[in-house]
Design a protein around this motif. Sequence first.
Motif, PDB file in Angstrom:
ATOM      1  N   PRO A  15       0.813  -1.220   0.000  1.00 26.42           N
ATOM      2  CA  PRO A  15       0.000   0.000   0.000  1.00 26.42           C
ATOM      3  C   PRO A  15       0.848   1.273   0.000  1.00 26.42           C
ATOM      4  O   PRO A  15       0.338   2.348  -0.309  1.00 26.42           O
ATOM      5  CB  PRO A  15      -0.811  -0.104   1.311  1.00 26.42           C
ATOM      6  N   ALA A  16       2.124   1.146   0.346  1.00 30.54           N
ATOM      7  CA  ALA A  16       2.981   2.343   0.406  1.00 30.54           C
ATOM      8  C   ALA A  16       4.312   2.067  -0.297  1.00 30.54           C
ATOM      9  O   ALA A  16       5.371   2.044   0.335  1.00 30.54           O
ATOM     10  CB  ALA A  16       3.204   2.745   1.864  1.00 30.54           C
ATOM     11  N   PRO A  17       4.278   1.842  -1.625  1.00 29.79           N
ATOM     12  CA  PRO A  17       5.538   1.555  -2.334  1.00 29.79           C
ATOM     13  C   PRO A  17       6.438   2.787  -2.377  1.00 29.79           C
ATOM     14  O   PRO A  17       5.957   3.913  -2.193  1.00 29.79           O
ATOM     15  CB  PRO A  17       5.070   1.174  -3.747  1.00 29.79           C
ATOM     16  N   VAL A  18       7.713   2.565  -2.628  1.00 30.52           N
ATOM     17  CA  VAL A  18       8.674   3.663  -2.791  1.00 30.52           C
ATOM     18  C   VAL A  18       8.226   4.506  -3.987  1.00 30.52           C
ATOM     19  O   VAL A  18       7.780   3.960  -5.006  1.00 30.52           O
ATOM     20  CB  VAL A  18      10.085   3.064  -3.034  1.00 30.52           C
ATOM     21  N   SER A  19       8.336   5.829  -3.869  1.00 31.12           N
ATOM     22  CA  SER A  19       7.882   6.695  -4.967  1.00 31.12           C
ATOM     23  C   SER A  19       8.789   6.518  -6.182  1.00 31.12           C
ATOM     24  O   SER A  19       9.948   6.106  -6.053  1.00 31.12           O
ATOM     25  CB  SER A  19       7.915   8.165  -4.522  1.00 31.12           C
ATOM     26  N   ALA A  20       8.272   6.869  -7.352  1.00 32.45           N
ATOM     27  CA  ALA A  20       9.048   6.726  -8.590  1.00 32.45           C
ATOM     28  C   ALA A  20      10.333   7.558  -8.516  1.00 32.45           C
ATOM     29  O   ALA A  20      11.395   7.123  -8.984  1.00 32.45           O
ATOM     30  CB  ALA A  20       8.201   7.143  -9.790  1.00 32.45           C
ATOM     31  N   THR A  21      10.269   8.728  -7.903  1.00 35.22           N
ATOM     32  CA  THR A  21      11.453   9.586  -7.801  1.00 35.22           C
ATOM     33  C   THR A  21      12.510   8.945  -6.900  1.00 35.22           C
ATOM     34  O   THR A  21      13.690   8.882  -7.240  1.00 35.22           O
ATOM     35  CB  THR A  21      11.060  10.960  -7.192  1.00 35.22           C
ATOM     36  N   ASP A  22      12.057   8.447  -5.742  1.00 42.32           N
ATOM     37  CA  ASP A  22      13.016   7.820  -4.824  1.00 42.32           C
ATOM     38  C   ASP A  22      13.599   6.543  -5.435  1.00 42.32           C
ATOM     39  O   ASP A  22      14.781   6.245  -5.281  1.00 42.32           O
ATOM     40  CB  ASP A  22      12.339   7.481  -3.484  1.00 42.32           C
TER      41      ASP A  22
END
Length: 365
Positions: A15-22
Amino acid sequence: MSGGDKLDFEIRPNPAPVSATDRAALLVNPGFGRVFTDHMVTVRYADGKGWYDARVEARAPIPMDPASAVLHYAQEIFEGLKAYRTADGGVTMFRPDANAARFVASAQRMAMPALPPEVFIDSLHKLIEVDREWIPTGADGSLYLRPFMFASEVFLGVRPANEYLYMVIASPVGAYFSGGVKPVTVWVSPDYTRAAPGGTGAAKCGGNYAASLAAQAEAIEAGCDQVVFLDAVERRFVDELGGMNVFFVYDDDTVVTPPLTGTILPGITRDAVLTLAGAAGHRVEERPVTFADWQADAASGRLREVFACGTAAVITPIGGVRFPDGEFLIGGGEPGRVTMALRQQLVDIQRGKADDPQGWVRRVL
Ligand code: PLP
Ligand code: COI
């Protein structure tokens, strides 16, 4: 479905994947084994019930009872293989069936239940599908897949456990050695051995690596990258490195590697190199090599090249050898022609840039 050769995986997206930027920042220079994807696979086993509860879920710490058998008696095995991004945007794996078979063999040696190869391979597909954005795109990058299994039964008696947890985690990686494909220097351990006849050397169990760490620390202390182990009986024959197999290339175009006598890991890269070297016209031999001959043949110039090979290291030239009484170079410390040609051939097959007559590459996506 439980206990059979096929399991349905329940997919529970993080439900809380790493953001595309990170994620993009993490993928710039991931190193080896430090960065992990958003998900993991878990499959449970219990005697009488078989394999059950197959899931892909958010990567997270796993609660463990302090009396879990693995924490005491080290009943644990693992595998290592890579997923690659192809030029057309697809994803492949290299010989996952061979890893599945070795996982079964390792399980047998460690008195653990065999995970059906179909479940092993399916688990990799499922994890790659959800974490596909984590596969690096660069020339050296890949997604290192780490399937493993351990005794999860809460019990302190010394016997094979009756409950196990199988898991897969994934780690985007670059080159294993920080210098890339620059030749490495190896340390021949005078005191420590890795595996004895009848022991667990041919199994990919965590205990083998725990046993190698003091020797590996000694190697680092001596300014080397990896330890080389000699056989445990006579301390004369070259077995393998702490985490790689070893090959010797002679001036008569012979390519030699120590035979599989039960004390070394039957590397899948080793097997591929034997095939590729034979196909390239080299004479290929699986035969014992003594450390004394290694030294003498390097001195005479008969030994032209030495290289290490494994999933993590691919094919890495060995340029220098150190031991308590001295050191010597191989090929002037430079990468050899045969080593680099075999490396290129292997990498091209793995990345879908060359023909794959053996059918080693498996398309995932
Ligand atoms: N030998 C040891 C001790 C290893 O840990 C590895 C790595 O998995 C290898 C050899 C090479 O095996 P593979 O080519 O299957 O990765
Ligand atoms: C691999 O190459 O997959 C290994 O397990 C070796 C280890 C040194 C990372």
